[in-house]
Each structure stands twice: as C-alpha cells, then as structure tokens.
Design an enzyme around this catalytic site. Structure first.
Site, PDB file in Angstrom:
ATOM      1  N   TYR A  82       0.713  -1.224   0.011  1.00 58.21           N
ATOM      2  CA  TYR A  82       0.084  -0.043  -0.015  1.00 58.21           C
ATOM      3  C   TYR A  82       0.681   1.160   0.254  1.00 58.21           C
ATOM      4  O   TYR A  82       0.586   2.266  -0.768  1.00 58.21           O
ATOM      5  CB  TYR A  82      -0.960   0.018   1.373  1.00 58.21           C
ATOM      6  CG  TYR A  82      -1.956   1.199   1.148  1.00 58.21           C
ATOM      7  CD1 TYR A  82      -3.094   0.868   0.591  1.00 58.21           C
ATOM      8  CD2 TYR A  82      -1.689   2.331   1.620  1.00 58.21           C
ATOM      9  CE1 TYR A  82      -4.180   1.985   0.658  1.00 58.21           C
ATOM     10  CE2 TYR A  82      -2.455   3.376   1.631  1.00 58.21           C
ATOM     11  CZ  TYR A  82      -3.867   3.100   1.114  1.00 58.21           C
ATOM     12  OH  TYR A  82      -4.864   3.990   1.092  1.00 58.21           O
ATOM     13  N   PHE A 134      -6.752  20.414 -24.013  1.00 54.17           N
ATOM     14  CA  PHE A 134      -7.652  19.428 -24.207  1.00 54.17           C
ATOM     15  C   PHE A 134      -8.851  19.522 -23.574  1.00 54.17           C
ATOM     16  O   PHE A 134      -8.914  20.148 -22.690  1.00 54.17           O
ATOM     17  CB  PHE A 134      -6.810  18.147 -23.979  1.00 54.17           C
ATOM     18  CG  PHE A 134      -7.336  16.827 -24.124  1.00 54.17           C
ATOM     19  CD1 PHE A 134      -7.596  16.514 -25.482  1.00 54.17           C
ATOM     20  CD2 PHE A 134      -7.941  16.060 -23.262  1.00 54.17           C
ATOM     21  CE1 PHE A 134      -8.505  15.423 -25.826  1.00 54.17           C
ATOM     22  CE2 PHE A 134      -8.462  14.777 -23.653  1.00 54.17           C
ATOM     23  CZ  PHE A 134      -8.547  14.379 -24.853  1.00 54.17           C
ATOM     24  N   ASP A 135      -9.708  18.857 -24.073  1.00 53.43           N
ATOM     25  CA  ASP A 135     -11.279  18.886 -23.290  1.00 53.43           C
ATOM     26  C   ASP A 135     -11.227  18.504 -21.983  1.00 53.43           C
ATOM     27  O   ASP A 135     -12.081  19.193 -21.219  1.00 53.43           O
ATOM     28  CB  ASP A 135     -12.375  18.247 -24.401  1.00 53.43           C
ATOM     29  CG  ASP A 135     -11.982  16.853 -24.687  1.00 53.43           C
ATOM     30  OD1 ASP A 135     -11.413  16.124 -24.068  1.00 53.43           O
ATOM     31  OD2 ASP A 135     -12.795  16.283 -25.590  1.00 53.43           O
ATOM     32  N   ASP A 224       1.710  19.864 -20.284  1.00 57.58           N
ATOM     33  CA  ASP A 224       0.819  18.575 -20.550  1.00 57.58           C
ATOM     34  C   ASP A 224       1.542  17.763 -21.449  1.00 57.58           C
ATOM     35  O   ASP A 224       1.619  17.964 -22.774  1.00 57.58           O
ATOM     36  CB  ASP A 224      -0.611  18.931 -21.017  1.00 57.58           C
ATOM     37  CG  ASP A 224      -1.354  17.722 -21.221  1.00 57.58           C
ATOM     38  OD1 ASP A 224      -0.777  16.853 -21.404  1.00 57.58           O
ATOM     39  OD2 ASP A 224      -2.822  17.788 -21.300  1.00 57.58           O
ATOM     40  N   ALA A 226       1.436  14.422 -22.709  1.00 58.97           N
ATOM     41  CA  ALA A 226       1.011  12.982 -22.806  1.00 58.97           C
ATOM     42  C   ALA A 226       1.631  12.410 -24.063  1.00 58.97           C
ATOM     43  O   ALA A 226       1.844  11.304 -24.306  1.00 58.97           O
ATOM     44  CB  ALA A 226      -0.569  13.219 -23.407  1.00 58.97           C
ATOM     45  N   LYS A 267      -0.563   7.436 -23.225  1.00 65.08           N
ATOM     46  CA  LYS A 267      -0.107   7.477 -24.515  1.00 65.08           C
ATOM     47  C   LYS A 267       1.333   7.196 -24.836  1.00 65.08           C
ATOM     48  O   LYS A 267       1.835   6.241 -24.870  1.00 65.08           O
ATOM     49  CB  LYS A 267      -0.146   9.229 -25.024  1.00 65.08           C
ATOM     50  CG  LYS A 267      -1.531   9.691 -25.435  1.00 65.08           C
ATOM     51  CD  LYS A 267      -2.737   9.822 -24.393  1.00 65.08           C
ATOM     52  CE  LYS A 267      -3.657  10.341 -24.473  1.00 65.08           C
ATOM     53  NZ  LYS A 267      -4.799  10.615 -23.106  1.00 65.08           N
ATOM     54  N   HIS A 459     -21.828  13.256 -27.096  1.00 66.48           N
ATOM     55  CA  HIS A 459     -21.235  12.356 -28.358  1.00 66.48           C
ATOM     56  C   HIS A 459     -21.101  11.049 -27.529  1.00 66.48           C
ATOM     57  O   HIS A 459     -21.071   9.896 -28.471  1.00 66.48           O
ATOM     58  CB  HIS A 459     -19.919  12.791 -28.753  1.00 66.48           C
ATOM     59  CG  HIS A 459     -18.871  13.086 -27.907  1.00 66.48           C
ATOM     60  ND1 HIS A 459     -18.820  14.055 -27.057  1.00 66.48           N
ATOM     61  CD2 HIS A 459     -17.673  12.382 -27.780  1.00 66.48           C
ATOM     62  CE1 HIS A 459     -17.721  14.100 -26.287  1.00 66.48           C
ATOM     63  NE2 HIS A 459     -16.918  13.087 -26.717  1.00 66.48           N
TER      64      HIS A 459
HETATM   65  N1  F0G Z   1      -4.195  15.595 -22.021  1.00 65.75           N
HETATM   66  C1  F0G Z   1      -4.311  15.467 -23.354  1.00 65.75           C
HETATM   67  C2  F0G Z   1      -3.368  16.015 -24.306  1.00 65.75           C
HETATM   68  C3  F0G Z   1      -5.005  14.255 -23.673  1.00 65.75           C
HETATM   69  O1  F0G Z   1      -4.869  14.162 -24.938  1.00 65.75           O
HETATM   70  C4  F0G Z   1      -5.798  13.472 -22.889  1.00 65.75           C
HETATM   71  C5  F0G Z   1      -6.578  12.512 -23.375  1.00 65.75           C
HETATM   72  C6  F0G Z   1      -5.577  14.006 -21.430  1.00 65.75           C
HETATM   73  C7  F0G Z   1      -4.966  14.967 -21.164  1.00 65.75           C
HETATM   74  C8  F0G Z   1      -6.338  13.239 -20.438  1.00 65.75           C
HETATM   75  O2  F0G Z   1      -5.979  11.834 -20.124  1.00 65.75           O
HETATM   76  O3  F0G Z   1      -7.354  10.237 -20.988  1.00 65.75           O
HETATM   77  O4  F0G Z   1      -5.421   9.812 -19.384  1.00 65.75           O
HETATM   78  O5  F0G Z   1      -7.419  11.131 -18.641  1.00 65.75           O
HETATM   79  N2  F0G Z   1      -6.679  12.182 -24.589  1.00 65.75           N
HETATM   80  C9  F0G Z   1      -7.623  11.041 -24.963  1.00 65.75           C
HETATM   81  C10 F0G Z   1      -7.477  11.067 -26.627  1.00 65.75           C
HETATM   82  C11 F0G Z   1      -8.818  10.650 -24.398  1.00 65.75           C
HETATM   83  O6  F0G Z   1      -8.313  10.434 -27.248  1.00 65.75           O
HETATM   84  O7  F0G Z   1      -7.089  11.997 -27.035  1.00 65.75           O
HETATM   85  P1  F0G Z   1      -6.715  10.537 -19.567  1.00 65.75           P
END
Ligand code: F0G
Length: 467
Positions: A82, A134-135, A224, A226, A267, A459
C-alpha cells in the site's frame, strides 16, 4: 585472390516496424451486413459498438498501446504494498530521470492529474492559458472554478497553411495579455503535442519564449506531456540546432523549462492506464498529496497497481528509442498521404498520433448540422470496419437548452488515431485501398440528426437517425 567490390546499398525508403510480434490478438472480421445491423442497434454511434465487432479501432491512441515483453516482465515484479512500494520508487526514478522534477505523484490517468493540479493551484475565477487545452483539461479548469483560455499561434487558424510547428502558442498575445491581466492568471500550460489542434507539435523555441514571458510576469509554467516523445522527435527533425541531440536530451531540455508537468501515461508511456504529476513546488506537491487520498489513493500508488507503475517506468524509457519514433511518425504520414491520394481532404501538415480528415470539405453536400463527420465515421465503420472519432458539431457543437436550437462547431473533422505498436503496414495498406474504393460513393452518404442526446458530453451516448 579476387578483390571484391565494396558493397554499399542505398538507405532504404521503407521504414519498418522496429519490433516483431510475439503475442497476437485476433481482430473482428465481420461481414458488411453484420456491421449494418450493429450500427442500427447502436443508434449510429460508434462509441456504442462492441470492440469485438471492430476491425481497425482508431477511436483513440490512449490506453491502446501494445506493451513490450520488457513491460510485461516488469509487471511480474510489481510490488503491491500500500505504501512505499518498490514499484513506486522505480517509477519515480524513471520520471525524475526524464523531468528532473523534485516531486513525482502517480495518478490513475491524465485527467486525475489535471483535477488535482487545478484544485491545488486555482482560486475561483483564475485564468489558465494554454496553446490549446485538451477537453478534459478545460473541463477540470472549469470544474475547479477557473477559466480556460486558448492562445493558438496564427498559423493554426488556417488548415491549409503548412508550418512545422502549428501547435505553438501565440507569444505576442501571451505577453500582451499577461501585461494587462497577470493578476487574474493562475498559470500557463502548454500541451505537447497539441491534441486539440490535430496533434501538431510545439517548437522548443516557442516553449522557451513562452516560459520567459511567463517568468517575466511571475506566472508558473506547466506542460501537459501526454505525447512528449513524439513532440521531441518533431523538434529533432524540424527545428534548427536539435538534429544532433538525442530525443531524450530534447525531452529533458523541454522539462527543464517547466515548473511542473502532468501526463496521461496512456499515450507516450505505452501504458494501458496511468498518469502522473511532476512538480518542483513543495507546497503544491503537499496540497496534491493531501487531496489525492480522497479520490486516487495513497501518494505512492495514486490509483494504480504496483505492476502498472513498473510497466510505465519501462515504457517511459522505450518511447525514447529513435528507431521507434521514426517509424511512428512516418507511419502516420504514410497513412495520411494514402488517404489524401484516395481523394479525401485531410488536415495538414500531419501530426504525431492521428490523421484528421476534414469532413466538411470531404462531404460538402452535408451541412454542418447534418453532421458530415458523423456521416463519414459511420461510413468508415459500415464499409471498412474502421472505428474512428467525430470531432465536429456532434462533439463540439451544442443545443441551446431553452430554444432547442443546434449550434455547429468551428470544425467538422474525423480523427483516425493510431494506437502505438498495434497495426502493421498491411493493415494500413488495406485501409487505404478500401478508402479508395469508398471515395467515389462519398457524395451519396446521408446526413444524420439526433434521436437522443444527453445534456453533457453528448457524443458518447447519443443516438442518431439518417436524414
Ligand atoms: N491531455 C491530453 C493532451 C490528452 O490527449 C488527454 C487524453 C488527456 C490530457 C487526459 O488524459 O485520458 O489519461 O485522462 N486524450 C485521449 C484522446 C482521451 O483520445 O485523445 P486521460
């Protein structure tokens, strides 16, 4: 003895997958009639299809990577304690080696890192500036009471302009905005590569300039990351003075500019799950560690199993292999060039993790509010078995709750995201060939209208009918 001519072969044009396959997973090979039936049952929403019924799953590059033998074997050594598990220290070492940051905090995925960072850093009403958020980043800023502001560079506005670094932030706008409004700004965050802008990379020069502007105004600077390795490879191949550096050195230089970074490790760390926050500031790190116990778990596992941390530590190193990155970036370009040659309109230049088709230009007979991206993504599944993601008026548009009037999005695109190390060139050749056969019929595709839509994130769960 006969003297032999020295043999020197040319550099091959074909860039190969720098791996061989040890374990296979069958893909769905359905008859077209079966796909027609499944689509109708799913209300023409590809999110609602069973993955087994998909031949090429290009919905996302997130969490869909094939892990390596080294990653799987590291998982066997996962320490599931843990607190203070050995796997945490292995993970921490890998992230520190790359980022040079003082604090490493694992999270179950990227959006959890976003949520924690926003809660720890933002006061209500504070603004977070990005190249393009990102959204989920935007949603986490807003749900912490903040305001998300995008400042993409000028070249990004025109999908026809070819520019090596269309993911950049507009540094002039950033400087003048901070001059006027710095008291309202929480921090700046740069997303590398810029997912919301077709996966376009950000230049080191732009990161450095943005960092200096933020520093001058006393504003923290975050990343960020990813897709940090793909971005670093673009810097190596496109930016002056970086061709002789290793991708790892470039990534380390990028991290050295930042006060902190968040990553979705689904990613470029080849993880099927995972994320992290890397921070230099002791108080912010302490605030995050306190907050995370409620939702993520103890700070040395952050919602992940020890075995996940082991796999991610290995993945973070593997992704820096330049043969892999050359193959990765070239394979996206190859796919995009093939789709373009088949007659579809794509967003250019091609980015690092996906091909974006301009559905508005490809299906000019379908108006925005009859959802050309939806029409194209349904057709790609129905006729070829490709599942991909609409990024247009279904995802980014909205219906006014009072008047019921639909508002379109600024773009009508379809994203074909490529999972890492999963599909081979013959898969890609097959898709290109089939898209070529479909192309003459694109003018016959029907539009769509909503049969059902949820008030948020519609969506994912919407149902449609043809019109
Ligand atoms: N930041 C970026 C640039 C991303 O592309 C994503 C996720 C996230 C943050 C959030 O990360 O999914 O691990 O919680 N992108 C995916 C996509 C969902 O399909 O582009 P997460």
């Amino acid at each position: 003895m006969k003297t032999h001519r020295p043999i020197q072969l040319p550099t091959p044009k074909t860039i190969i997958e720098p791996f061989r396959i040890k374990m296979i997973e069958p893909i769905g090979m359905l008859r077209p009639e079966e796909r027609v039936r499944l689509l109708a049952e799913a209300g023409y929403n590809v999110f609602k299809l069973p993955a087994e019924a998909v031949t090429f799953d290009l919905l996302t590059d997130s969490g869909t990577s094939a892990m390596s033998a080294q990653q799987w074997s590291a998982m066997m050594a996962g320490d599931e304690s843990y607190a203070g598990a050995k796997s945490f220290y292995n993970f921490e070492r890998a992230v520190k080696d790359l980022t040079g940051m003082r604090h490493v905090i694992p999270t179950h995925q990227g959006r959890a890192a976003e949520s924690l960072l926003m809660k720890a850093m933002l006061k209500p009403g504070q603004i977070v500036i990005g190249n393009t958020h990102f959204d989920t980043t935007r949603a986490n800023i807003e749900s912490a009471g903040g305001i998300a502001k995008d400042m993409p560079c000028k070249a990004a506005a025109d999908s026809g302009v070819i520019d090596p670094f269309k993911g950049n932030i507009n540094t002039e706008e950033l400087d003048s905005y901070l001059k006027e409004n710095k008291s309202k700004v929480g921090f700046v965050i740069m997303t590398v590569t810029n997912n919301s802008l077709a996966g376009q990379p950000v230049a080191m020069g732009n990161l450095r300039a943005a960092k200096e502007i933020a520093k001058k105004h006393g504003i923290p600077f975050f990343l960020d990351v990813a897709r940090f390795a793909e971005n670093s490879y673009f810097i190596k191949t496109r930016e002056a003075d970086y061709s002789q550096k290793t991708v790892k050195e470039i990534a380390q230089e990028m991290f050295s500019l930042a006060d902190g970074a968040l990553m979705s490790s689904k990613k470029d760390a080849f993880g099927n799950i995972g994320g992290f926050l890397a921070l230099n500031n002791n108080e912010v790190a302490e605030a995050v560690r306190t907050l995370m116990v409620i939702t993520e778990g103890f700070p040395t596992y952050g919602g992940l199993a020890g075995r996940d941390l082991e796999a991610l530590a290995v993945g973070l190193e593997e992704v820096l292999d330049e043969n892999y990155l050359a193959y990765r970036i070239r394979s996206i370009q190859y796919f995009g060039e093939g789709i373009e040659a088949a007659g579809l309109k794509i967003v250019k230049p091609l980015g690092g993790h996906a091909v974006y088709i301009d559905a508005g230009k490809t299906l000019p007979h379908i108006p925005a509010l009859k959802f050309p991206g939806q029409a194209l993504s349904v057709a790609l599944y129905e006729h070829i078995g490709i599942r991909c993601c609409e990024v247009g008026s279904v995802m980014l548009g909205h219906r006014d709750a009072k008047t019921g009037v639909e508002h379109p999005a600024p773009v009508e695109q379809v994203r074909l995201a490529i999972p890492r190390r999963v599909y081979t060139q013959s898969h890609v050749d097959y898709m290109i060939e089939m898209i070529g056969y479909l192309a003459p019929y694109l003018g016959d595709l029907p539009g769509y209208e909503f049969e059902y839509q949820a008030p948020m994130l519609r969506h994912f769960s919407a149902r449609f009918r043809r019109c």
